[in-house]
Design a protein around this motif. Structure first.
Motif: not given
Length: 178
Positions: A37-57
């Motif tokens: 759920s956080l990955i989905k939220l952060v993707g919408s807040l950043m307005r981009k698709r998260l890469n592997g490093l972002d997902i790890d964070r």
């Protein structure tokens, strides 16, 4: 046979990760659910698709800091003043809150306000009389009645080649030594 092998492999994987009882497994499943759920939220807040490093964070936020969607949203709000908002900035805020024991959004808001007041207090300086930080003239203890010495002239022996009787000011001679 095939389903038994898959179940056995999953059981070994859980054992290797330390999930030896139902509570630890349920805890990890909750963290995985929160991470998604956080990955989905952060993707919408950043307005981009998260890469592997972002997902790890984001996984780190969920696992180590126990971040919730509300806390992550508040961390984004706290960092919106930045011209280039990064996940590192948000993660640093979440880490700071975790280290200070902040668990709810209300605690985070209180902590941020207190931190802002403290930073503002540290940044303010004592005002010097007159409002200026540098003193000039009489403020610095110099009076206009004091006379400055005029440069003295010193006679230099005549040169043998031109015979001029010109005096060179002392301050120029002092620049080059005697």
């Amino acid at each position: 046979h095939r389903s038994n092998i898959l179940m056995e492999n999953m059981a070994r994987s859980w054992y290797e990760k330390g999930y030896t009882d139902i509570e630890s497994l349920e805890n990890q499943l909750e963290i995985n659910k929160r991470t998604k759920s956080l990955i989905k939220l952060v993707g919408s807040l950043m307005r981009k698709r998260l890469n592997g490093l972002d997902i790890d964070r984001v996984k780190e936020w969920a696992e180590e800091y126990g971040a919730t969607e509300e806390l992550v949203t508040q961390a984004f709000k706290d960092n919106e003043f930045r011209s280039n908002l990064t996940l590192k900035n948000v993660g640093d805020t979440l880490k700071k809150w975790h280290d200070q024991g902040v668990k709810t959004v209300e605690d985070a808001i209180r902590f941020s306000e207190e931190e802002h007041r403290e930073n503002k207090r540290k940044a303010s300086r004592k005002k010097v009389s007159g409002g200026a930080s540098w003193r000039t003239g009489e403020e610095a203890g110099l009076s206009s009645a004091e006379k400055t010495e005029e440069p003295q002239e010193r006679n230099v022996p005549e040169s043998s080649d031109n015979g001029d009787d010109k005096a060179i000011p002392t301050d120029i001679l002092d620049m080059f030594g005697d």
